[in-house]
Design an enzyme around this catalytic site. Structure first.
Site, mmCIF file in Angstrom:
data_model
loop_
_atom_site.group_PDB
_atom_site.id
_atom_site.type_symbol
_atom_site.label_atom_id
_atom_site.label_comp_id
_atom_site.label_asym_id
_atom_site.label_seq_id
_atom_site.Cartn_x
_atom_site.Cartn_y
_atom_site.Cartn_z
ATOM 1 N N LYS A 39 71.081 105.743 31.603
ATOM 2 C CA LYS A 39 72.538 105.758 31.503
ATOM 3 C C LYS A 39 73.004 104.531 30.725
ATOM 4 O O LYS A 39 72.633 103.406 31.035
ATOM 5 C CB LYS A 39 73.181 105.748 32.892
ATOM 6 C CG LYS A 39 74.696 105.777 32.849
ATOM 7 C CD LYS A 39 75.291 106.043 34.203
ATOM 8 C CE LYS A 39 75.535 104.795 35.004
ATOM 9 N NZ LYS A 39 76.717 104.026 34.573
ATOM 10 N N ASP A 92 77.929 107.069 29.623
ATOM 11 C CA ASP A 92 78.941 107.001 30.692
ATOM 12 C C ASP A 92 80.136 106.167 30.248
ATOM 13 O O ASP A 92 80.282 105.017 30.648
ATOM 14 C CB ASP A 92 78.267 106.402 31.950
ATOM 15 C CG ASP A 92 79.201 106.409 33.152
ATOM 16 O OD1 ASP A 92 80.174 107.184 33.156
ATOM 17 O OD2 ASP A 92 78.951 105.628 34.090
ATOM 18 N N LEU A 93 80.976 106.780 29.407
ATOM 19 C CA LEU A 93 82.151 106.048 28.919
ATOM 20 C C LEU A 93 83.445 106.559 29.561
ATOM 21 O O LEU A 93 84.526 106.069 29.253
ATOM 22 C CB LEU A 93 82.227 106.134 27.380
ATOM 23 C CG LEU A 93 81.026 105.523 26.645
ATOM 24 C CD1 LEU A 93 81.176 105.651 25.130
ATOM 25 C CD2 LEU A 93 80.808 104.062 27.020
ATOM 26 N N LYS A 94 83.333 107.531 30.423
ATOM 27 C CA LYS A 94 84.475 108.046 31.222
ATOM 28 C C LYS A 94 85.728 108.229 30.362
ATOM 29 O O LYS A 94 86.761 107.573 30.569
ATOM 30 C CB LYS A 94 84.771 107.113 32.403
ATOM 31 C CG LYS A 94 83.596 106.998 33.376
ATOM 32 C CD LYS A 94 83.966 106.192 34.605
ATOM 33 C CE LYS A 94 82.824 106.076 35.582
ATOM 34 N NZ LYS A 94 81.683 105.278 35.096
ATOM 35 N N ASP A 102 91.975 110.658 27.993
ATOM 36 C CA ASP A 102 92.980 110.585 26.929
ATOM 37 C C ASP A 102 93.569 111.987 26.758
ATOM 38 O O ASP A 102 93.232 112.902 27.513
ATOM 39 C CB ASP A 102 92.310 110.078 25.624
ATOM 40 C CG ASP A 102 93.273 109.261 24.764
ATOM 41 O OD1 ASP A 102 94.412 109.729 24.562
ATOM 42 O OD2 ASP A 102 92.893 108.179 24.302
ATOM 43 N N ILE A 103 94.392 112.172 25.740
ATOM 44 C CA ILE A 103 94.945 113.510 25.503
ATOM 45 C C ILE A 103 93.808 114.436 25.048
ATOM 46 O O ILE A 103 92.785 113.973 24.531
ATOM 47 C CB ILE A 103 96.103 113.484 24.467
ATOM 48 C CG1 ILE A 103 95.626 112.896 23.138
ATOM 49 C CG2 ILE A 103 97.290 112.706 25.011
ATOM 50 C CD1 ILE A 103 96.652 113.034 22.015
ATOM 51 N N THR A 129 85.011 105.425 43.376
ATOM 52 C CA THR A 129 84.634 105.102 44.769
ATOM 53 C C THR A 129 85.189 103.745 45.202
ATOM 54 O O THR A 129 85.158 103.413 46.375
ATOM 55 C CB THR A 129 83.105 105.111 44.941
ATOM 56 O OG1 THR A 129 82.530 104.373 43.867
ATOM 57 C CG2 THR A 129 82.541 106.515 44.956
ATOM 58 N N GLN A 161 77.111 98.199 46.810
ATOM 59 C CA GLN A 161 77.307 99.615 47.149
ATOM 60 C C GLN A 161 77.521 99.724 48.666
ATOM 61 O O GLN A 161 76.726 99.229 49.448
ATOM 62 C CB GLN A 161 76.072 100.447 46.763
ATOM 63 C CG GLN A 161 75.793 100.486 45.271
ATOM 64 C CD GLN A 161 76.720 101.430 44.510
ATOM 65 O OE1 GLN A 161 77.701 101.928 45.053
ATOM 66 N NE2 GLN A 161 76.411 101.658 43.243
ATOM 67 N N ARG A 195 70.267 98.533 39.646
ATOM 68 C CA ARG A 195 69.611 97.297 40.070
ATOM 69 C C ARG A 195 68.284 97.473 40.797
ATOM 70 O O ARG A 195 67.350 96.694 40.549
ATOM 71 C CB ARG A 195 70.592 96.440 40.900
ATOM 72 C CG ARG A 195 71.661 95.811 40.025
ATOM 73 C CD ARG A 195 72.879 95.401 40.809
ATOM 74 N NE ARG A 195 73.622 96.557 41.296
ATOM 75 C CZ ARG A 195 74.774 96.475 41.953
ATOM 76 N NH1 ARG A 195 75.313 95.296 42.205
ATOM 77 N NH2 ARG A 195 75.400 97.564 42.345
#
Ligand code: C5P
Length: 252
Positions: free
Chosen positions: A32, A59-61, A64-65, A123, A193, A214
């Protein structure tokens, strides 16, 4: 079934990421790449990690429109990533545009479409923080609402916390892929976590992919750590429950 471990390369530069990826590629399912690494190392690091033969989860999440997200998804698809994330709170039209863009771009390139994964509620957010944004609801309810919306919009996968897996499996079609971070073995430190499951517990609850950072990249021997996670708890599970199926059997 394939190796479900995706190693989060949460390291600050391409050299470290590539050293880890070359070491670990034969022993894990993929890597990732998140905002920290991508912002400094860019598309080149994606290409180099793909050259190890491992899958890449970008994983850039995106949030946007619809038109902008669709174009970002097309770019990620051209980079040959196998998974990427968008925010489900961007709404149905945005999610639909993202999935369509992944499918169409992949078709043009003659390769399988990447899995567009919906992120629901971060989360880190509790009900107090949700209410500050105008949402008077519990995080668990909002997660279910956004997950359902995402799947109705055409998404084939979601990111969820380990403790959301069981509830989501009850309401989603079985073919929806669930990707979960927050994996820790019983005797490991949890870092920051708060809600963790072991690899075996998460797979048994219904996760398809495990994102682990990690416990692998910060271990003295990352390859050994990855292998131990794959075989984790087999002996104790067997002696506790007389369980015949090794975790290794589930992933090979
Ligand atoms: O080091 P660790 O195993 O905790 O890394 C988990 C990875 O999954 C990190 O890249 C983190 O950003 C990501 N993640 C998470 N919790 C979420 C979503 C993503 O830990 N809810």
């Amino acid at each position: 079934m394939q190796n479900p471990i995706i190693v989060a390369l949460d390291v600050p530069d391409a050299d470290r990421a590539l050293t880890l990826a070359r070491q670990l590629a034969p022993f894990v399912g993929g890597f990732k790449i998140g905002s920290e690494l991508f912002t400094i190392a860019g598309p080149e690091v994606v290409k180099h990690i793909r050259q190890t033969g491992a899958m890449v989860f970008l994983d850039l999440k995106f949030y946007d429109i619809p038109n902008t997200v669709a174009k970002a998804v097309a770019s990620a698809t051209r980079l040959d990533v196998q998974m990427l994330t968008i925010h489900t709170s961007g709404g149905s039209n945005m999610m639909c545009a993202a999935e369509q863009s992944a499918q169409e771009t992949a078709r043009e390139l003659g390769r399988p479409a990447p899995l567009v994964l919906g992120v629901t509620v971060l989360t880190s957010m509790d009900s107090q923080e949700l209410s500050e944004t105008g949402l008077q609801t519990e995080p668990a309810r909002q997660v279910e609402r956004l997950a359902t919306l995402g799947v109705r919009a055409g998404l084939r996968g979601l990111v969820c916390s380990p403790l959301e897996i069981v509830a989501l499996r009850k309401i989603l079609p079985p073919e929806v892929q669930l990707v979960t971070p927050g994996i820790r073995s019983a005797n490991a430190k949890s870092d920051d976590q708060k809600r963790t499951l072991s690899a075996r517990e998460a797979i048994e609850a219904g996760a398809n992919w495990l994102v682990i950072g990690r416990p692998i990249y910060a271990a003295p021997h990352p390859v050994r750590a990855a292998q131990e996670i794959l075989t984790s708890r087999i002996e104790s599970e067997r002696s506790k429950r007389g369980c015949p199926a090794a975790f290794e059997d589930m992933i090979s």
